[in-house]
Design a protein around this motif. Structure first.
Motif, short mmCIF file in Angstrom:
data_model
loop_
_atom_site.label_atom_id
_atom_site.label_comp_id
_atom_site.label_asym_id
_atom_site.label_seq_id
_atom_site.Cartn_x
_atom_site.Cartn_y
_atom_site.Cartn_z
N THR A 34 -7.47 5.54 7.23
CA THR A 34 -6.35 4.73 6.77
C THR A 34 -6.45 3.28 7.21
OG1 THR A 34 -4.82 6.60 6.64
CG2 THR A 34 -3.84 4.45 6.98
N GLY A 61 5.32 0.23 5.42
CA GLY A 61 4.61 1.41 5.93
C GLY A 61 5.57 2.43 6.51
N ASP A 91 -5.89 0.41 4.61
CA ASP A 91 -4.76 -0.51 4.72
C ASP A 91 -5.21 -1.96 4.76
OD1 ASP A 91 -3.02 1.60 4.67
OD2 ASP A 91 -2.69 1.67 6.82
N MET A 98 -1.52 3.74 1.61
CA MET A 98 -1.43 4.25 2.96
C MET A 98 -1.33 5.75 2.88
SD MET A 98 -0.81 4.05 6.16
CE MET A 98 -0.43 5.36 7.22
N CYS A 102 2.60 5.19 10.34
CA CYS A 102 2.37 4.62 9.01
C CYS A 102 2.61 3.12 9.01
CB CYS A 102 3.28 5.29 7.99
SG CYS A 102 2.74 6.91 7.44
N TYR A 146 4.39 0.63 -2.83
CA TYR A 146 3.82 -0.46 -2.04
C TYR A 146 4.08 -1.81 -2.68
CZ TYR A 146 0.23 -3.40 0.12
OH TYR A 146 -0.44 -4.42 0.75
N LEU A 202 -0.39 0.13 8.72
CA LEU A 202 -0.35 -0.84 7.62
C LEU A 202 -0.28 -2.26 8.19
CD1 LEU A 202 -0.46 -0.62 4.58
CD2 LEU A 202 2.01 -0.78 4.49
#
Length: 219
Positions: free
Chosen positions: A191, A88, A195, A1, A52, A133, A56
């Motif tokens: 992103t 995220g 993701d 991410m 974020c 992650y 995600l």
């Protein structure tokens, strides 16, 4: 991410940092003015943290939608999407301050500076994000540290090679061409696809030894 924050205005900065953000023309301008406070001051940290997590989670939702189309017998897993959102959000503050530091440490936008920023970003933050992650998701899934570490070892190099295929070009364009005010919008577009891939990589069913041999042989 990934998430790139626009650098904050500075009283001693250059012309670009003092210029007010341009609002989209037409009917969108009023809505844009309402949203601008979310990209300034302390609210910027909250905006980047929540975005974020949201992106995600959205990537996981898209991956599950694709999986359900392939296998109608599969079940939706909202708890999995919630875990992606939590991980995220945990990445948000780190990325917020990382890109602020990167922009402040290398404020110029010349070719040499842009390449330097892209290289530092790939070498420093990409491996950290991969470890964060997989270990974070494993912890929320109830896996032991040893189990999470084993999954990381199995999937890290696939993750890192894909990262090098996507992000250097995306970040070069970002650092060199995109005005700081619109970097968030640009990076969020990239992103979402990234993701979705991360969700696929994390939740891909483990292959049997026979399938691994066939994939290695190109069958």
């Amino acid at each position: 991410m990934r998430h790139v924050t626009p650098p904050p205005s500075a009283s001693g900065g250059g012309r670009e940092s003092r210029a007010p953000p341009l609002a989209p023309p037409g009917m969108l301008s009023h809505g844009w003015r309402l949203l601008q406070p979310l990209f300034r001051g302390r609210l910027l940290l909250l905006t980047n943290t929540v975005s974020c997590g949201t992106l995600l989670a959205a990537g996981d939702a898209l991956q599950q939608f694709w999986q359900l189309r392939r296998d109608p017998q599969a079940q939706r897993q909202p708890a999995r999407t919630g875990r992606m959102f939590a991980v995220g959000c945990s990445m948000g503050p780190m990325l917020h301050f990382w890109y602020l530091w990167l922009d402040n440490a290398f404020p110029a936008r010349g070719m040499r500076t842009v390449l330097k920023k892209v290289l530092i970003d790939q070498v420093v933050v990409s491996p950290v994000l991969g470890v964060w992650y997989f270990l974070g998701m494993g912890t929320l899934e109830g896996l032991s540290l040893e189990e999470s570490w084993q999954e990381l070892k199995e999937k890290f190099w696939e993750f890192y090679k894909a990262d090098w295929c996507v992000w250097p070009a995306a970040q070069f364009f970002n650092f060199h061409f995109v005005p700081p005010t619109y970097r968030v919008v640009y990076v969020n577009t990239v992103t979402l696809g990234w993701d979705t891939y991360l969700s696929y990589l994390k939740h891909r069913p483990k292959e049997t030894p026979v399938a691994e041999k066939q994939r290695g042989a190109g069958l």
